[in-house]
Structure formats: structure tokens, C-alpha cells
Scaffold this active site. Structure first.
Site, short mmCIF file in Angstrom:
data_model
loop_
_atom_site.label_atom_id
_atom_site.label_comp_id
_atom_site.label_asym_id
_atom_site.label_seq_id
_atom_site.Cartn_x
_atom_site.Cartn_y
_atom_site.Cartn_z
N ASN A 1 0.84 -1.12 -0.28
CA ASN A 1 -0.05 0.03 -0.21
C ASN A 1 0.86 1.10 -0.50
OD1 ASN A 1 -2.00 2.02 0.40
ND2 ASN A 1 -2.07 1.14 2.70
N TRP A 2 0.86 1.67 -0.51
CA TRP A 2 2.09 2.85 -1.61
C TRP A 2 0.97 4.61 -0.76
CZ3 TRP A 2 5.18 3.55 -6.71
CH2 TRP A 2 5.43 2.21 -6.66
N LYS A 3 0.47 4.60 0.20
CA LYS A 3 -0.48 5.59 0.13
C LYS A 3 -0.20 6.18 -1.00
CE LYS A 3 -0.04 2.67 4.39
NZ LYS A 3 0.42 3.32 6.11
N HIS A 26 -9.32 1.34 4.99
CA HIS A 26 -7.94 1.19 5.89
C HIS A 26 -8.08 1.97 7.25
CE1 HIS A 26 -3.73 2.30 6.48
NE2 HIS A 26 -3.64 1.31 6.02
N GLU A 80 -6.84 4.40 8.07
CA GLU A 80 -5.90 6.07 8.19
C GLU A 80 -7.45 7.06 7.13
OE1 GLU A 80 -2.62 5.61 6.03
OE2 GLU A 80 -1.77 5.21 7.96
N GLU A 131 -4.48 -4.46 11.09
CA GLU A 131 -3.66 -3.53 10.44
C GLU A 131 -4.12 -2.84 12.35
OE1 GLU A 131 -1.89 -2.73 7.26
OE2 GLU A 131 -3.30 -1.53 6.88
N GLY A 162 3.35 2.46 10.63
CA GLY A 162 4.81 3.54 10.62
C GLY A 162 4.97 3.71 11.40
N SER A 172 4.44 -2.71 10.15
CA SER A 172 5.47 -2.32 10.40
C SER A 172 6.13 -3.56 9.95
CB SER A 172 5.72 -2.00 11.48
OG SER A 172 5.52 -0.66 12.51
N GLY A 199 3.35 -1.06 3.96
CA GLY A 199 3.00 0.19 4.02
C GLY A 199 4.94 0.49 3.39
N GLY A 200 5.12 1.18 4.43
CA GLY A 200 6.01 1.96 3.79
C GLY A 200 7.45 0.91 2.87
P1 13P Z 1 3.51 0.57 7.36
O1 13P Z 1 4.01 -0.78 7.14
O2 13P Z 1 4.46 1.90 6.71
O3 13P Z 1 3.49 0.29 8.80
O4 13P Z 1 1.78 0.31 7.39
C1 13P Z 1 1.02 -0.25 7.47
C2 13P Z 1 -0.16 -0.23 5.97
O5 13P Z 1 -0.94 0.87 6.78
C3 13P Z 1 -0.64 -1.04 5.05
O6 13P Z 1 -1.42 -0.57 5.06
#
Ligand code: 13P
Length: 246
Positions: free
Chosen positions: A8-10, A92, A94, A162, A168, A207, A228-229
Site C-alpha cells: 500500500n503506497w498510500k 484502511h 487512515e 492492521e 508506521g 510495520s 506500507g513503508g
Molecule cells: P506500514 O507498513 O508503513 O506500517 O503501514 C502498514 C499499512 O498501513 C499498510 O496498509
């Protein structure tokens, strides 16, 4: 069941980031798991084009529950499909936090995704305060019940656990905590959709990185990750793909 490594590149990445897609596909031409990237909407069509004929699927990060209409700034599930997406993330944390999305809205979005021929990745997870209060299973159970679309099957639904506090932050639940939640989700899903539940991929997210992927993937009922990251760089995401395929 084919396990799933999803990135997920957000709200990250422009056209220059398509180099990462080329590098990922070159390094992992035929992984023993499914490989998915969900870039920002601006990149979906180009990324789908870059991934044509490759072992990489493309997904959206959100969709509107309606097919079309007067919803400025929104994108519908059929539009994602038309742009080349095969999956879409819904619910998600967020989105739930930044946009006040409720379980009912997430459920409507997931239903719209499936109706459009996309696979819906429904996200759920507790906050740190909820975990500290011992309410983790109650919270995610309620989110699952409220967000699960009608008629979901193993072919149309992926569930991503999640924990909000692990996103993050570099912090993750213990292996025992992940096992407890994923076992609970499999059982709850079985109550809801019967035998189909055995084939639904349950992803862990929060993470995940190359250094912890293997131990997380060894947990029973963890069928992949939502990253994510660490999905932004082909070398990192590739290492996670390799850990899942091992
Ligand atoms: P991180 O891997 O950056 O913690 O993000 C997880 C996430 O929200 C994937 O949707």
C-alpha cells in the site's frame, strides 16, 4: 490458497516510482505467491500498463460505493477496474480516521468493489487504547461483522488485520498476539460465511519489513501481508515477497 504480498503506497509516489515496479517485476518474475501494489490513483493506469504480462497485480486504495455520479474527487470501483486494477483496499484505518469512515460505509464499498469484479481487501484493527483495555477481539470482531459485504467468498474477499498502533511506528504485536487475532478472525469468518472462510486470505499489516517478515509469515492463519513503508522500494518489498514465497 495462494498467499498474498500486498503493498500500500498510500499518498506516496509519482511517475519516477514506476522504476521500482520494473525492478520488482525483474527481480520476481514468477513468485510462489501473489504480488500486489496499490499505488495512488494517479498511477494506477500507468502501473497496470507497466505490469502487463508480469506477475504483479495492481489495486486501488479506496473506492466510492456508487458506480458513478456527482461525487467530486471520488473514484468508483468500476473506474478502478477500467484503469487496470484487480483489487481495492477498503476501510484502511487512515480512511476510517481521516475521513470518518464507518463499518457500514466500508461494507458498502466492499460490496461495490466485488460487484465491479474487484477483490476487496477489508481492513480492521484496534487502537492502542483498545488493546490496553483488553478489547482487541471485541473491537475487531465488531468491525468484521459490520464491514463484511454480502455474499463474500474466498475469491472476492481478503481480510487485513492492521493494529492501528503498529502502522508506521516500527512496533508490532508479539507473534502470540498476531496468532490469537488471526485464529479468532478465521473462526469468526467461519461463523459468518461457512466453509468459504478457510480460503480467505488473512493478511497482517503494520510495520512489516524484510527483517520481521519471515517470523510473521510462520504464524498460522497469516496468509500474507499488507505492507506500507517497506513496499515503496523494490528491494525491500521483494525481500518480503521472497519471505512469503519461501
Ligand atoms: P506500514 O507498513 O508503513 O506500517 O503501514 C502498514 C499499512 O498501513 C499498510 O496498509
Amino acid at each position: 490458497m495462494r498467499k498474498l504480498a500486498a503493498g500500500n503506497w498510500k499518498m506516496n509516489g509519482g511517475r519516477a516510482a514506476l522504476d521500482e515496479v520494473a525492478a520488482l517485476c525483474a527481480a520476481h518474475p514468477a513468485p510462489e505467491c501473489e504480488m500486489l501494489l496499490c499505488p495512488p490513483a494517479t498511477l494506477i493506469a500507468q502501473m497496470a500498463w507497466a505490469a502487463r504480462g508480469k506477475a504483479l497485480k495492481i489495486g486501488g486504495q479506496d473506492c466510492h460505493p456508487a458506480v458513478s455520479g456527482a461525487h467530486t474527487g471520488d473514484i468508483s470501483a468500476p473506474m478502478l477496474k477500467d484503469a487496470g486494477a484487480a483489487y481495492v483496499i477498503v476501510g484502511h484505518s487512515e480512511r476510517r480516521t481521516d475521513h470518518g469512515e464507518t463499518d457500514a460505509l466500508v461494507r458498502a464499498k466492499a460490496g461495490a468493489a466485488i460487484a465491479a469484479g474487484l477483490i476487496a481487501i477489508v481492513c480492521i484493527g484496534e487502537t492502542e487504547a483498545e488493546r490496553d483495555a483488553g478489547a482487541t477481539l471485541a473491537v475487531i470482531g465488531a468491525q468484521l461483522d459490520g464491514s463484511l459485504p454480502e455474499g463474500a467468498t474466498a475469491a472476492t474477499l481478503v481480510l487485513a488485520y492492521e493494529p492501528v498502533w503498529a502502522i508506521g511506528t516500527g512496533r508490532t504485536p508479539t507473534i502470540a498476539e498476531i496468532a490469537e487475532v488471526h485464529g479468532f478472525l478465521r473462526a469468526r469468518l467461519t461463523e459468518r460465511i461457512g466453509a468459504e472462510a478457510a480460503g480467505v486470505r488473512l493478511l497482517y499489516g503494520g510495520s512489516v519489513k524484510p527483517s520481521n517478515a519471515a517470523e510473521i509469515f510462520a504464524v498460522s492463519d497469516v496468509d500474507g501481508a499488507l505492507v506500507g513503508g517497506a513496499s515503496l522500494k523494490a528491494v525491500d518489498f521483494g525481500a518480503i515477497v521472497a519471505a512469503l514465497a519461501a
